[in-house]
Design a protein around this motif. Structure first.
Motif, PDB file in Angstrom:
ATOM      1  N   ASP A 161       0.945  -1.250  -0.217  1.00 13.42           N
ATOM      2  CA  ASP A 161      -0.201  -0.078   0.058  1.00 13.42           C
ATOM      3  C   ASP A 161       0.850   1.116  -0.108  1.00 13.42           C
ATOM      4  O   ASP A 161       1.799   1.475   0.651  1.00 13.42           O
ATOM      5  N   LYS A 175      -2.620  -0.683  -7.453  1.00 14.46           N
ATOM      6  CA  LYS A 175      -3.395  -0.824  -6.331  1.00 14.46           C
ATOM      7  C   LYS A 175      -4.012   0.415  -5.873  1.00 14.46           C
ATOM      8  O   LYS A 175      -5.337   0.462  -5.082  1.00 14.46           O
ATOM      9  N   ARG A 221      -8.090   1.136  -5.332  1.00 11.80           N
ATOM     10  CA  ARG A 221      -8.588   1.579  -4.145  1.00 11.80           C
ATOM     11  C   ARG A 221      -9.148   2.826  -3.841  1.00 11.80           C
ATOM     12  O   ARG A 221     -10.113   3.077  -3.474  1.00 11.80           O
ATOM     13  N   THR A 266     -11.511  -2.682  -0.458  1.00 13.30           N
ATOM     14  CA  THR A 266     -10.472  -3.420  -0.427  1.00 13.30           C
ATOM     15  C   THR A 266     -10.151  -3.976  -1.780  1.00 13.30           C
ATOM     16  O   THR A 266     -10.965  -4.427  -2.478  1.00 13.30           O
ATOM     17  N   THR A 279      -8.910  -6.752  -4.119  1.00 16.40           N
ATOM     18  CA  THR A 279      -8.817  -8.219  -4.195  1.00 16.40           C
ATOM     19  C   THR A 279      -8.759  -8.593  -5.663  1.00 16.40           C
ATOM     20  O   THR A 279      -8.813  -7.744  -6.571  1.00 16.40           O
TER      21      THR A 279
END
Length: 631
Positions: A298, A323, A327, A333, A335
């Motif tokens: 993250d 990512k 997000r 979240t 996935t």
């Protein structure tokens, strides 16, 4: 620029490097030439493969490596070694020696340090590889003159390159070796316009309509581009490229013949094993990408924004940015399933279009001919105005307002509102039939604006499903028995509706939060201006640029970056540097501030006052004329 009357001196290069034998594949897909690539490698030959598709190159690389691994595994499991010639040196092969040495160059890795070195010393570097797979990222000016590869393969999908550009790729390798070429029989995404006048008219008409709908001057919307020679040139070049891409198979073949090459027909067969292998490789690449994005580290927005300005990102950095974008875009979240659903950012564009059509329309306005038009919602207007502010030099804007108007005239807002509330339809409702009739009457305009082809013989439900697909929605059906007959009912997929509602709610909360921050910023600036006026009798500095809301899908949500926020973050950074110089004296601070604009200098002082009031008072006390040198 040339003096009037002076004739230009033009040198035309008519050199043609021909005399090559070109094996020409006529199959519907590239499976036959892929099988030939495998065969050449098994025979110990070294191929160079060029293509206009990054995805094809990545799939081919994976397929070749898997085949090499399977061949080694199969050889290792053989019990009877009578048919194998053992080398004199019985030292086991290292794993690196057993691997097929494949080097790929495409847009994702062309900026890496190893590829930069490889391309710079390419005539030496190729001697250590068994196969070279490249896309157009191996740019103009690269010349492979050293003999190393035994055969050239060209695989072109008629997506982005004209015949001359394909030929340039094929001739990157100079030695005269056999060549195998396959070209897609037709463009995979449909034929493009080849008339430069129509291309220009389409751009200008959509720009003019959008300018009218968002209530800006119509001439400003057109930018006088109808007199712009650059736009004329662009349209002519685009028309020529489109014609070549539309007819790439015939155009490239005729160009190769014109260059003096010999065409050898390789047939129109397909290879099922190669086709399945490439499909499996593509699925494996996708699944691995979904997992890697979901498992990436993250990062925060500051890191993400900083990386957007870098020329090249390492693979792990690109995954981390992807990512963060997902997000921040969906507020969920991340996935593997969400990464797959996002489809490289295509999903959020559809949800933004859904958000636009569901929003309440604006007022009714009338043009100079007395025709009435409904203005789009503010969220659509802001996107178009934002694009024009950010990309003022361009002419091919998104024109979201024009797309919204077409969908509004189709009656999609009323239909979608009912469907999302759970209404079932049979397809014979008046609203659905009216939508179908309007679509068939205006099929040409719908194709030009929404890029949808409406066949005249399709049912109303099928036509509705095409519009729903542009909103990331789909329908399910059931067939109960009524009066002894089965009747089909359609309703929206509940999971798709729930997902869309969740994302739309998140986007609304994000907009409200941004508006709250902007209001707080305005109040803070107003309070500071009043304080400055009361304390020193001077006006506060002018405000930074107004907020622009756009959608370039690079920053999550709408991909929007608030210039006011960016300006203020930059000023706070300058303030930190200025405070570090306070210890070295006022002159050091003045020297630093002299490199900034007047607004930035005032902003720095305001930031110092907020972050370190005591230091601010000391600085002001040591320099009573600070208002003067701030400017």
């Amino acid at each position: 620029m040339r003096p009037e009357g002076e004739k230009p001196f033009i040198i035309k290069n008519e050199y043609r490097s021909g005399d090559r034998q070109v094996h020409w594949y006529e199959g519907e897909d590239s499976s036959a030439i892929v099988a030939q690539i495998h065969l050449q490698l098994m025979l110990g030959l070294k191929p160079i493969v060029v293509s206009d598709s990054k995805r094809f190159i990545k799939k081919l690389e994976r397929a070749l490596n898997e085949i090499a691994a399977q061949m080694y595994t199969g050889k290792k499991k053989k019990d009877n070694l009578e048919n194998y010639e053992l080398p004199e040196d019985n030292t086991p092969e290292s794993e690196d020696d057993r691997k097929l040495r494949i080097w790929t160059i495409h847009s994702e890795n062309s900026g890496s340090e190893e590829n930069i070195i490889f391309i710079r010393e390419i005539n030496t570097a190729i001697k250590s590889v068994d196969a070279l797979l490249t896309t157009p990222s191996l740019g103009t000016g690269v010349d492979i003159s050293t003999y190393h590869f035994d055969v050239i393969f060209g695989v072109f999908h008629a997506v982005s390159q004209s015949a001359t550009e394909c030929a340039q790729q094929l001739w990157r390798y100079r030695p005269n070796v056999p060549m195998h070429v396959w070209v897609a029989p037709r463009p995979p995404f449909g034929y493009a316009e080849t008339n430069p006048r129509y291309i220009k008219e389409k751009i200008l008409q959509k720009n003019e309509m959008t300018a009218f709908l968002i209530r800006i001057d119509k001439e400003t919307g057109k930018r006088g581009a109808e007199k712009d020679w650059a736009l004329d040139t662009f349209c002519q070049i685009e028309a020529q490229r489109n014609w070549s891409i539309n007819n790439l198979r015939a155009d490239l073949r005729s160009l190769l013949v014109e260059m003096g090459n010999t065409i050898v027909a390789a047939g129109d067969n397909t290879d099922e094993a190669a086709r399945h292998l490439m499909k499996a490789a593509g699925n494996a690449i996708d699944a691995e990408h979904y997992r890697n994005v979901a498992n990436a580290k993250d990062i925060d927005r500051k890191t993400y924004d900083a990386r957007q300005h870098q020329d090249y990102l390492k693979p792990e950095e690109a995954l981390e940015c992807e990512k963060f974008r997902i997000r921040d875009t969906y507020g969920m979240t991340v996935t593997p399933e969400l990464v797959e659903k996002d489809d490289g950012g295509r999903l959020i564009k559809k949800i933004v279009a859904l958000e636009a059509i569901l929003a309440a329309p604006g007022e009714v306005i009338t043009d100079e001919n007395g025709r009435e038009f409904v203005t789009p919602p503010d969220v659509v207007v802001e996107r178009d105005k934002g694009e024009r502010d950010r990309l003022s030099i361009c002419t091919d804007w998104g024109n979201h307002s024009t797309s919204w108007l077409m969908r509004h005239r189709l009656g999609l807002r009323a239909v979608l509102t009912d469907l999302m509330d759970g209404l079932e339809i049979k397809g014979d409702e008046a609203t659905i039939e009216a939508l179908s009739d309007f679509s068939k009457r205006n099929a040409t305009h719908i194709k030009g604006i929404l890029n949808l082809t409406i066949p005249l013989d399709e049912s109303p439900v099928w036509i509705l499903s095409q519009y729903l697909s542009q909103f990331a929605l789909s329908m399910n059906s059931r067939r109960p028995v009524e009066d002894g007959k089965r009747v089909r009912y359609y309703r929206l997929n509940a999971e798709g509706v729930a997902f869309a509602r969740q994302v739309l709610g998140y986007r609304q909360r994000q907009r409200e939060e941004r508006e709250r921050r902007r209001q707080e910023e305005r109040e803070s600036q107003a309070a500071y201006a009043a304080r400055m006026q009361a304390m020193y009798g001077v006006n506060a500095p002018s405000n930074p640029p107004a907020n622009i809301i756009g959608d370039n899908n690079c920053g999550g949500m709408d991909g929007q970056v608030n210039p006011c926020d960016y300006w203020w973050r930059q000023v706070k950074y300058y303030a930190t540097l200025a405070m570090e110089r306070v210890a070295h004296g006022v002159e050091s601070v003045k020297q630093f501030l002299s490199t900034l604009t007047s607004d930035e200098r005032w902003g720095v002082m305001m930031a110092i006052d907020e972050q370190a009031p005591v230091m601010f008072e000391q600085l002001v006390a040591q320099s009573p004329d600070w208002v003067t040198w701030l400017g």
